[in-house]
Design a protein around this motif. Structure first.
Motif, PDB file in Angstrom:
ATOM      1  N   GLY A 242      -2.999   0.205 -11.109  1.00 21.13           N
ATOM      2  CA  GLY A 242      -1.919   0.313 -10.138  1.00 21.13           C
ATOM      3  C   GLY A 242      -2.286   1.203  -8.979  1.00 21.13           C
ATOM      4  N   GLY A 243      -1.736   0.882  -7.807  1.00 22.32           N
ATOM      5  CA  GLY A 243      -1.979   1.704  -6.625  1.00 22.32           C
ATOM      6  C   GLY A 243      -1.066   1.294  -5.493  1.00 22.32           C
ATOM      7  N   SER A 244      -1.017   2.143  -4.471  1.00 20.17           N
ATOM      8  CA  SER A 244      -0.067   1.929  -3.370  1.00 20.17           C
ATOM      9  C   SER A 244      -0.563   0.905  -2.347  1.00 20.17           C
ATOM     10  CB  SER A 244       0.176   3.261  -2.655  1.00 20.17           C
ATOM     11  OG  SER A 244      -1.040   3.730  -2.084  1.00 20.17           O
ATOM     12  N   ASP A 245      -1.888   0.723  -2.232  1.00 21.72           N
ATOM     13  CA  ASP A 245      -2.472  -0.081  -1.145  1.00 21.72           C
ATOM     14  C   ASP A 245      -2.251   0.623   0.192  1.00 21.72           C
ATOM     15  OD1 ASP A 245      -3.968  -2.205  -0.225  1.00 21.72           O
ATOM     16  OD2 ASP A 245      -2.525  -3.753  -0.797  1.00 21.72           O
ATOM     17  N   PHE A 246      -2.335   1.950   0.147  1.00 21.39           N
ATOM     18  CA  PHE A 246      -2.124   2.783   1.346  1.00 21.39           C
ATOM     19  C   PHE A 246      -3.153   2.443   2.432  1.00 21.39           C
ATOM     20  CE2 PHE A 246      -2.873   6.908   3.577  1.00 21.39           C
ATOM     21  CZ  PHE A 246      -1.599   7.091   4.106  1.00 21.39           C
ATOM     22  N   HIS A 247      -2.642   2.186   3.660  1.00 25.06           N
ATOM     23  CA  HIS A 247      -3.506   1.941   4.823  1.00 25.06           C
ATOM     24  C   HIS A 247      -3.226   2.948   5.942  1.00 25.06           C
ATOM     25  CE1 HIS A 247      -4.181  -2.085   3.054  1.00 25.06           C
ATOM     26  NE2 HIS A 247      -5.170  -2.258   3.904  1.00 25.06           N
ATOM     27  N   GLY A 248      -2.233   3.830   5.760  1.00 23.86           N
ATOM     28  CA  GLY A 248      -1.857   4.736   6.847  1.00 23.86           C
ATOM     29  C   GLY A 248      -1.023   4.019   7.880  1.00 23.86           C
ATOM     30  N   GLU A 249      -1.384   4.209   9.150  1.00 23.55           N
ATOM     31  CA  GLU A 249      -0.586   3.700  10.275  1.00 23.55           C
ATOM     32  C   GLU A 249      -0.311   2.210  10.244  1.00 23.55           C
ATOM     33  OE1 GLU A 249      -2.465   4.699  13.990  1.00 23.55           O
ATOM     34  OE2 GLU A 249      -2.408   6.820  13.378  1.00 23.55           O
ATOM     35  N   LYS A 250      -1.246   1.435   9.676  1.00 24.74           N
ATOM     36  CA  LYS A 250      -1.076  -0.016   9.697  1.00 24.74           C
ATOM     37  C   LYS A 250       0.213  -0.421   8.981  1.00 24.74           C
ATOM     38  CE  LYS A 250      -3.322  -4.024   7.992  1.00 24.74           C
ATOM     39  NZ  LYS A 250      -4.041  -4.272   6.761  1.00 24.74           N
ATOM     40  N   ASP A 251       0.598   0.349   7.987  1.00 26.22           N
ATOM     41  CA  ASP A 251       1.851   0.087   7.297  1.00 26.22           C
ATOM     42  C   ASP A 251       2.512   1.415   6.944  1.00 26.22           C
ATOM     43  OD1 ASP A 251       3.962  -0.917   5.951  1.00 26.22           O
ATOM     44  OD2 ASP A 251       2.803  -2.308   4.712  1.00 26.22           O
ATOM     45  N   PRO A 252       3.187   2.015   7.927  1.00 25.86           N
ATOM     46  CA  PRO A 252       3.697   3.384   7.758  1.00 25.86           C
ATOM     47  C   PRO A 252       4.773   3.500   6.682  1.00 25.86           C
ATOM     48  CG  PRO A 252       3.879   2.638  10.055  1.00 25.86           C
ATOM     49  CD  PRO A 252       3.531   1.433   9.239  1.00 25.86           C
ATOM     50  N   SER A 253       5.344   2.377   6.233  1.00 23.44           N
ATOM     51  CA  SER A 253       6.387   2.486   5.214  1.00 23.44           C
ATOM     52  C   SER A 253       5.794   2.728   3.827  1.00 23.44           C
ATOM     53  CB  SER A 253       7.257   1.222   5.206  1.00 23.44           C
ATOM     54  OG  SER A 253       6.447   0.094   4.989  1.00 23.44           O
ATOM     55  N   ILE A 254       4.476   2.606   3.695  1.00 24.10           N
ATOM     56  CA  ILE A 254       3.837   2.834   2.391  1.00 24.10           C
ATOM     57  C   ILE A 254       3.192   4.216   2.364  1.00 24.10           C
ATOM     58  CG2 ILE A 254       1.941   2.090   0.880  1.00 24.10           C
ATOM     59  CD1 ILE A 254       2.628  -0.785   1.733  1.00 24.10           C
ATOM     60  N   ALA A 255       3.568   5.017   1.352  1.00 19.52           N
ATOM     61  CA  ALA A 255       3.046   6.381   1.231  1.00 19.52           C
ATOM     62  C   ALA A 255       1.981   6.448   0.142  1.00 19.52           C
ATOM     63  CB  ALA A 255       4.180   7.343   0.892  1.00 19.52           C
ATOM     64  N   LEU A 256       0.961   7.253   0.410  1.00 20.03           N
ATOM     65  CA  LEU A 256      -0.075   7.467  -0.611  1.00 20.03           C
ATOM     66  C   LEU A 256       0.593   7.937  -1.907  1.00 20.03           C
ATOM     67  CD1 LEU A 256      -3.218   7.611  -1.089  1.00 20.03           C
ATOM     68  CD2 LEU A 256      -3.031  10.045  -0.583  1.00 20.03           C
ATOM     69  N   GLY A 257       0.192   7.348  -3.016  1.00 16.92           N
ATOM     70  CA  GLY A 257       0.745   7.756  -4.320  1.00 16.92           C
ATOM     71  C   GLY A 257       2.138   7.205  -4.591  1.00 16.92           C
ATOM     72  N   TYR A 258       3.048   7.387  -3.642  1.00 17.58           N
ATOM     73  CA  TYR A 258       4.465   7.061  -3.890  1.00 17.58           C
ATOM     74  C   TYR A 258       4.857   5.635  -3.516  1.00 17.58           C
ATOM     75  CZ  TYR A 258       5.133  12.038  -4.670  1.00 17.58           C
ATOM     76  OH  TYR A 258       5.056  13.311  -5.168  1.00 17.58           O
ATOM     77  N   GLY A 259       4.016   4.916  -2.784  1.00 15.85           N
ATOM     78  CA  GLY A 259       4.310   3.517  -2.472  1.00 15.85           C
ATOM     79  C   GLY A 259       5.383   3.318  -1.435  1.00 15.85           C
ATOM     80  N   LEU A 260       6.129   2.235  -1.593  1.00 20.36           N
ATOM     81  CA  LEU A 260       7.166   1.828  -0.633  1.00 20.36           C
ATOM     82  C   LEU A 260       8.495   2.422  -1.069  1.00 20.36           C
ATOM     83  CD1 LEU A 260       7.743  -0.161   1.782  1.00 20.36           C
ATOM     84  CD2 LEU A 260       8.231  -1.882   0.056  1.00 20.36           C
ATOM     85  N   ASN A 261       9.082   3.282  -0.234  1.00 25.03           N
ATOM     86  CA  ASN A 261      10.344   3.953  -0.594  1.00 25.03           C
ATOM     87  C   ASN A 261      10.272   4.597  -1.980  1.00 25.03           C
ATOM     88  OD1 ASN A 261      11.472   3.012   1.807  1.00 25.03           O
ATOM     89  ND2 ASN A 261      12.006   1.064   0.839  1.00 25.03           N
ATOM     90  N   ARG A 262       9.154   5.225  -2.243  1.00 24.44           N
ATOM     91  CA  ARG A 262       8.950   5.938  -3.518  1.00 24.44           C
ATOM     92  C   ARG A 262       9.139   5.046  -4.738  1.00 24.44           C
ATOM     93  NH1 ARG A 262       8.904  11.995  -3.921  1.00 24.44           N
ATOM     94  NH2 ARG A 262       8.109  12.509  -1.881  1.00 24.44           N
ATOM     95  N   ASN A 263       8.681   3.803  -4.657  1.00 25.59           N
ATOM     96  CA  ASN A 263       8.848   2.913  -5.814  1.00 25.59           C
ATOM     97  C   ASN A 263       7.711   3.051  -6.832  1.00 25.59           C
ATOM     98  OD1 ASN A 263       6.812   1.627  -4.381  1.00 25.59           O
ATOM     99  ND2 ASN A 263       7.686  -0.418  -4.554  1.00 25.59           N
ATOM    100  N   LEU A 264       6.769   3.973  -6.582  1.00 21.74           N
ATOM    101  CA  LEU A 264       5.637   4.124  -7.502  1.00 21.74           C
ATOM    102  C   LEU A 264       5.569   5.538  -8.066  1.00 21.74           C
ATOM    103  CD1 LEU A 264       2.611   2.457  -5.639  1.00 21.74           C
ATOM    104  CD2 LEU A 264       3.885   1.518  -7.558  1.00 21.74           C
ATOM    105  N   PHE A 265       5.161   5.629  -9.300  1.00 16.86           N
ATOM    106  CA  PHE A 265       4.704   6.907  -9.856  1.00 16.86           C
ATOM    107  C   PHE A 265       3.792   6.515 -11.002  1.00 16.86           C
ATOM    108  CE2 PHE A 265       4.249  10.693 -12.189  1.00 16.86           C
ATOM    109  CZ  PHE A 265       4.456  11.730 -11.301  1.00 16.86           C
ATOM    110  N   ILE A 266       2.499   6.439 -10.736  1.00 19.98           N
ATOM    111  CA  ILE A 266       1.570   5.918 -11.734  1.00 19.98           C
ATOM    112  C   ILE A 266       0.976   7.091 -12.503  1.00 19.98           C
ATOM    113  CG2 ILE A 266      -0.480   4.483 -12.079  1.00 19.98           C
ATOM    114  CD1 ILE A 266       0.199   3.338  -9.191  1.00 19.98           C
ATOM    115  N   PRO A 267       1.273   7.164 -13.812  1.00 22.74           N
ATOM    116  CA  PRO A 267       0.787   8.310 -14.580  1.00 22.74           C
ATOM    117  C   PRO A 267      -0.715   8.217 -14.852  1.00 22.74           C
ATOM    118  CG  PRO A 267       1.943   6.783 -16.020  1.00 22.74           C
ATOM    119  CD  PRO A 267       2.043   6.219 -14.628  1.00 22.74           C
ATOM    120  N   LYS A 268      -1.312   9.367 -15.066  1.00 23.44           N
ATOM    121  CA  LYS A 268      -2.745   9.451 -15.343  1.00 23.44           C
ATOM    122  C   LYS A 268      -3.121   8.625 -16.570  1.00 23.44           C
ATOM    123  CE  LYS A 268      -6.858  11.783 -15.234  1.00 23.44           C
ATOM    124  NZ  LYS A 268      -7.087  12.442 -16.496  1.00 23.44           N
TER     125      LYS A 268
END
Ligand code: AMP
Ligand code: MN
Ligand code: MN
Ligand code: MN
Length: 276
Positions: A242-268
């Protein structure tokens, strides 16, 4: 928390490897896989900084592969640290075929009067210029009002300037990854189909072609999809990533780690299970 799907400026992300490391540290990521399209350059840079940032950096890659005459994305994870020399040579070959496509595409655009030069796109990601870079330039220069429109009208399949590039088959990409001691994983299955029965069939088929895992957690996956993909993974004995697919500016609604609107929390534990 971990994030196993991240892009740097070595491909089409807007964060450099060191900016990613700083951000990862700030949000408390325990492990991060750099999964650039067709290049290990971002990973190589991040890896050198891993000790000083106290973050586990996983070697990854994202490859566009051919399946039933369409493109699907495969992630490769090299958990023991390195993709071998054969894998790296194969990636160089993919980069070469990509650059041939880019030349044809730039020529076609210039012939029709678009002021888009390959050299202008090359300064950030010299080895991995993709259609997203062309699309960004087209928006900047006013030829398209959005990235989406640039793909729809010009660069995408069906667009006026679509130029295909070589894509390996799922079998070839999976076997190259596996031979390099990597795990080939189907990325964002939601983009394949929303029909659960069809997806099950495709995944079963892809497993026979060498795919060994599926990306269950992703910014584009809702709760129902996560449950569905988890059950498919269990049924077919596939690894889960699992991962966010973070690209930075290209898709600013996606945050590193936390995904889209904090829909992610992937445990170790997802990474621990992947290690087996
Ligand atoms: P390339 O690998 O250079 O052929 O470009 C493929 C990349 O372009 C994909 O990984 C996507 O990030 C992006 N892409 C493809 N189709 C679209 C689209 N319709 N809208 C936005 N981005 C797209
Ligand atoms: Mn991308
Ligand atoms: Mn992808
Ligand atoms: Mn990606």
């Amino acid at each position: 928390m971990i994030d196993l799907h991240v892009h740097s400026t070595a491909s089409d992300g807007s964060f450099t490897a060191s900016a990613l490391m700083a951000l990862a540290r700030d949000i408390g990521l325990e492990a991060m896989a750099i999964t650039d399209h067709d290049t290990f350059e971002g990973y190589d840079q991040a890896k050198q900084m891993a000790a000083s940032f106290d973050i586990e950096i996983i070697c990854g890659i994202e490859i566009s592969a051919r399946y039933n005459s369409r493109t699907v994305h495969l992630l490769g994870y090299f958990l023991n640290g390195q993709a071998n020399a054969e894998m790296r040579r194969w990636i160089l070959h993919l980069q070469h075929t990509r650059s041939l496509r880019n030349k044809v595409l730039a020529d076609k655009l210039q012939k029709d009067g678009f002021n888009i030069a390959l050299e202008d796109l090359a300064h950030k990601a010299p080895h991995m210029i993709g259609r997203p870079h062309f699309a960004t330039a087209m928006v900047k220069k006013g030829y398209a009002s959005s990235i989406r429109e640039a793909f729809c009208d010009y660069l995408g399949e069906g667009g006026r300037y679509f130029v295909p590039r070589f894509e390996p088959s799922i079998q070839e990409a999976s076997s190259m990854i596996a031979k390099a001691n990597g795990i080939p994983v189907l990325a964002h299955p939601i983009r394949i189909t929303r029909d659960a029965t069809a997806l099950e069939y495709y995944i079963c088929d892809m497993k026979e072609m060498g795919v060994a895992g599926i990306e269950v957690y992703h910014s584009e996956h809702g709760r129902a999809e996560v449950e569905l993909y988890k059950s498919i993974a269990q049924r077919f004995s596939l690894s889960i990533t699992g991962g966010s697919d973070f690209h930075g500016e290209k898709d600013p609604s996606i945050a590193l780690g936390y995904g889209l609107n904090r829909n992610l929390f992937i445990p170790k534990s997802v990474l621990d299970a992947l290690r087996g």
